[in-house]
Scaffold this motif. Structure first.
Motif, PDB file in Angstrom:
ATOM      1  N   LYS A  13       0.825  -1.220   0.000  1.00 39.48           N
ATOM      2  CA  LYS A  13       0.000   0.000   0.000  1.00 39.48           C
ATOM      3  C   LYS A  13       0.856   1.266   0.000  1.00 39.48           C
ATOM      4  O   LYS A  13       0.370   2.352  -0.285  1.00 39.48           O
ATOM      5  N   LYS A  14       2.135   1.102   0.320  1.00 36.24           N
ATOM      6  CA  LYS A  14       3.020   2.261   0.363  1.00 36.24           C
ATOM      7  C   LYS A  14       3.353   2.737  -1.056  1.00 36.24           C
ATOM      8  O   LYS A  14       3.863   1.971  -1.866  1.00 36.24           O
ATOM      9  N   VAL A  15       3.046   4.001  -1.331  1.00 30.17           N
ATOM     10  CA  VAL A  15       3.347   4.581  -2.653  1.00 30.17           C
ATOM     11  C   VAL A  15       4.634   5.394  -2.540  1.00 30.17           C
ATOM     12  O   VAL A  15       4.689   6.369  -1.796  1.00 30.17           O
ATOM     13  N   PRO A  16       5.690   5.001  -3.271  1.00 32.21           N
ATOM     14  CA  PRO A  16       6.963   5.715  -3.151  1.00 32.21           C
ATOM     15  C   PRO A  16       6.904   7.101  -3.788  1.00 32.21           C
ATOM     16  O   PRO A  16       6.209   7.313  -4.787  1.00 32.21           O
ATOM     17  N   GLN A  18       8.759  10.357  -5.750  1.00 30.37           N
ATOM     18  CA  GLN A  18       9.723  10.435  -6.846  1.00 30.37           C
ATOM     19  C   GLN A  18      11.153  10.436  -6.308  1.00 30.37           C
ATOM     20  O   GLN A  18      12.066   9.854  -6.904  1.00 30.37           O
ATOM     21  N   LYS A  19      11.331  11.081  -5.155  1.00 28.03           N
ATOM     22  CA  LYS A  19      12.657  11.140  -4.536  1.00 28.03           C
ATOM     23  C   LYS A  19      13.133   9.740  -4.152  1.00 28.03           C
ATOM     24  O   LYS A  19      14.302   9.392  -4.344  1.00 28.03           O
ATOM     25  N   GLU A  20      12.203   8.928  -3.609  1.00 28.96           N
ATOM     26  CA  GLU A  20      12.546   7.552  -3.224  1.00 28.96           C
ATOM     27  C   GLU A  20      12.844   6.701  -4.454  1.00 28.96           C
ATOM     28  O   GLU A  20      13.742   5.855  -4.445  1.00 28.96           O
ATOM     29  N   LEU A  21      12.086   6.928  -5.534  1.00 27.62           N
ATOM     30  CA  LEU A  21      12.309   6.174  -6.768  1.00 27.62           C
ATOM     31  C   LEU A  21      13.657   6.519  -7.393  1.00 27.62           C
ATOM     32  O   LEU A  21      14.341   5.647  -7.945  1.00 27.62           O
ATOM     33  N   ASP A  22      14.051   7.768  -7.283  1.00 28.01           N
ATOM     34  CA  ASP A  22      15.323   8.220  -7.856  1.00 28.01           C
ATOM     35  C   ASP A  22      16.525   7.581  -7.155  1.00 28.01           C
ATOM     36  O   ASP A  22      17.614   7.496  -7.726  1.00 28.01           O
ATOM     37  N   LYS A  23      16.325   7.149  -5.912  1.00 25.54           N
ATOM     38  CA  LYS A  23      17.411   6.530  -5.155  1.00 25.54           C
ATOM     39  C   LYS A  23      17.649   5.072  -5.578  1.00 25.54           C
ATOM     40  O   LYS A  23      18.693   4.499  -5.277  1.00 25.54           O
ATOM     41  N   LEU A  24      16.673   4.495  -6.272  1.00 20.79           N
ATOM     42  CA  LEU A  24      16.801   3.096  -6.687  1.00 20.79           C
ATOM     43  C   LEU A  24      17.810   2.951  -7.822  1.00 20.79           C
ATOM     44  O   LEU A  24      17.959   3.852  -8.654  1.00 20.79           O
ATOM     45  N   LEU A  36       4.737  -3.733 -10.888  1.00 22.98           N
ATOM     46  CA  LEU A  36       3.616  -2.782 -10.894  1.00 22.98           C
ATOM     47  C   LEU A  36       2.735  -2.974 -12.136  1.00 22.98           C
ATOM     48  O   LEU A  36       1.504  -3.044 -12.040  1.00 22.98           O
ATOM     49  N   LYS A  37       3.368  -3.062 -13.311  1.00 21.33           N
ATOM     50  CA  LYS A  37       2.606  -3.232 -14.549  1.00 21.33           C
ATOM     51  C   LYS A  37       1.839  -4.551 -14.562  1.00 21.33           C
ATOM     52  O   LYS A  37       0.707  -4.628 -15.016  1.00 21.33           O
ATOM     53  N   ARG A  38       2.486  -5.587 -14.053  1.00 21.28           N
ATOM     54  CA  ARG A  38       1.853  -6.912 -14.017  1.00 21.28           C
ATOM     55  C   ARG A  38       0.599  -6.875 -13.144  1.00 21.28           C
ATOM     56  O   ARG A  38      -0.434  -7.458 -13.489  1.00 21.28           O
ATOM     57  N   THR A  39       0.701  -6.197 -12.016  1.00 25.18           N
ATOM     58  CA  THR A  39      -0.448  -6.085 -11.105  1.00 25.18           C
ATOM     59  C   THR A  39      -1.560  -5.260 -11.735  1.00 25.18           C
ATOM     60  O   THR A  39      -2.739  -5.628 -11.670  1.00 25.18           O
ATOM     61  N   MET A  40      -1.205  -4.131 -12.372  1.00 29.42           N
ATOM     62  CA  MET A  40      -2.206  -3.278 -13.015  1.00 29.42           C
ATOM     63  C   MET A  40      -2.892  -4.006 -14.183  1.00 29.42           C
ATOM     64  O   MET A  40      -4.088  -3.814 -14.428  1.00 29.42           O
ATOM     65  N   ALA A  41      -2.134  -4.849 -14.867  1.00 31.28           N
ATOM     66  CA  ALA A  41      -2.684  -5.565 -16.033  1.00 31.28           C
ATOM     67  C   ALA A  41      -3.854  -6.458 -15.648  1.00 31.28           C
ATOM     68  O   ALA A  41      -4.759  -6.696 -16.460  1.00 31.28           O
ATOM     69  N   MET A  42      -3.852  -6.946 -14.413  1.00 31.41           N
ATOM     70  CA  MET A  42      -4.948  -7.824 -13.964  1.00 31.41           C
ATOM     71  C   MET A  42      -6.299  -7.113 -13.982  1.00 31.41           C
ATOM     72  O   MET A  42      -7.340  -7.747 -14.091  1.00 31.41           O
ATOM     73  N   PHE A  43      -6.262  -5.779 -13.844  1.00 32.30           N
ATOM     74  CA  PHE A  43      -7.505  -5.013 -13.756  1.00 32.30           C
ATOM     75  C   PHE A  43      -7.843  -4.293 -15.067  1.00 32.30           C
ATOM     76  O   PHE A  43      -8.826  -3.569 -15.150  1.00 32.30           O
TER      77      PHE A  43
END
Length: 352
Positions: A13-16, A18-24, A36-43
């Motif tokens: 449920k935690k939404v990162p 942009q700053k957190e994503l940039d650290k990856l 994320l895409k795989r999960t969204m594709a189900m819907f």
């Protein structure tokens, strides 16, 4: 150990930010967006298209052409990569034709070379275990294995391969799975038996469904499995005894022993002592020799040099680092006694 299958990696449920994503790192981002895409594709909606098939008869031989027109990209809107075959079909536009319409054909032949089937990898072998039922002729058994996804479960198939590797039935060479001499003997021993056919799994699954419907009993199921095991062991033993396999098995065991590092000579039977992973053991184990040496003794790790000296002279020099239950350390020498057991060398007081 309490679950057979699980969903591996899922978004929380935690939404990162942009700053957190940039650290990856780049690979971490790739994994995150893939999940994320795989999960969204189900819907998402279904991927829809019109498929056109034209059959042209030339000299009474049918030639088939196919083309697709996309109606709704659906889940593919999430930039899912299509296969080369699908891309080719989607990009093929066929002309409008009428039934029994005469056309002109331009025929050409091409030459090439057939290639032998590729070796299994661990991944493709697991897939083969899941789809093994497609080779069965019995439609009902084929459907049962399709529903149960073949042999084993998602949680057990990889473990089956690990067991085969540990027992030296298969080896992994440059990611390819190869069958050892021992594995070839096993294959020949069970050839043309139910044990080598997915049909057996299908029959067992069929009876398990009967138990579920209260048309069969667990006792009868286990009793039949016991009979099957007894029959298989008896028949396999007869096949091996009636051939030169016993000689081949002995030779194969010697080869396996030789491939492992020899540490020294067994004081009990004179055969080789080899590294067996967590301990050192005699290569004559199959002939009844049970002599072993530990890699760790009373809290101290024994080096290979120490083990070699112990085997050669039946005694080590004074070693430091043994630990009492209280945590206190002490020094001692090790010996192999007349009963071929490892023990501390008895301490003797000398008169001055």
């Amino acid at each position: 150990s309490k679950v057979q299958e699980h969903y591996a990696i899922i978004p929380t449920k935690k939404v990162p930010t942009q700053k957190e994503l940039d650290k990856l790192t780049s690979i971490q981002k790739e994994i995150y967006y893939t999940v994320l895409k795989r999960t969204m594709a189900m819907f998402e909606t279904d991927y829809k298209y019109d498929e056109t098939t034209i059959t042209v008869e030339i000299k009474k031989l049918p030639f088939i052409s196919k083309g697709r027109t996309i109606l709704d990209k659906g889940w593919r809107k999430l930039e899912y990569a299509a296969s080369k075959k699908t891309d080719k079909e989607e990009n093929t536009e066929l002309p409008l034709v009428q039934k029994n319409e005469a056309i002109e054909a331009d025929l050409a032949t091409s030459e090439g070379f057939t290639a032998p089937p590729k070796s299994y990898t661990e991944g493709t072998l697991i897939t083969a275990m899941k789809t093994c039922g497609k080779e069965l002729e019995n439609v009902e058994e084929k459907e049962i294995l399709k529903a149960t996804e073949g042999i084993g479960t998602e949680a057990t198939r990889a473990n089956v391969l690990e067991t085969l590797k540990k027992q030296h039935y298969i080896e992994i060479q440059k990611n390819d799975v190869t069958v050892t001499q021992k594995g070839a003997i096993l294959c020949q021993a069970v050839k043309n038996t139910l044990l080598s056919s997915p049909e057996m799994t299908a029959k067992w699954e069929t009876y398990l469904k009967k138990i579920k419907k209260e048309e069969g009993t667990q006792e009868a199921f286990l009793e039949n499995i016991q009979k099957f095991i007894d029959h298989t062991l008896a028949s396999s033993a007869q096949v091996i005894e009636s051939s030169d396999w016993s000689t081949r098995i002995t030779s194969m065991n010697q080869t396996i022993s030789q491939t492992k590092q020899t540490i020294g000579t067994c004081p009990a039977c004179g055969q080789s002592i080899i590294d067996k992973g967590k301990f050192y053991g005699c290569s004559g184990y199959s002939n009844g020799c049970t002599f072993t040496l530990p890699k760790r003794y009373v809290g101290k790790t024994l080096s290979e040099a120490t083990i070699k000296k112990l085997l050669k002279t039946k005694e080590t020099s004074l070693l430091k680092g043994f630990k009492k239950k209280t945590g206190e350390t002490f020094s001692a020498a090790l010996i192999v006694n007349e009963e071929h057991k490892v023990m501390f060398k008895p301490y003797k007081k000398t008169d001055k």
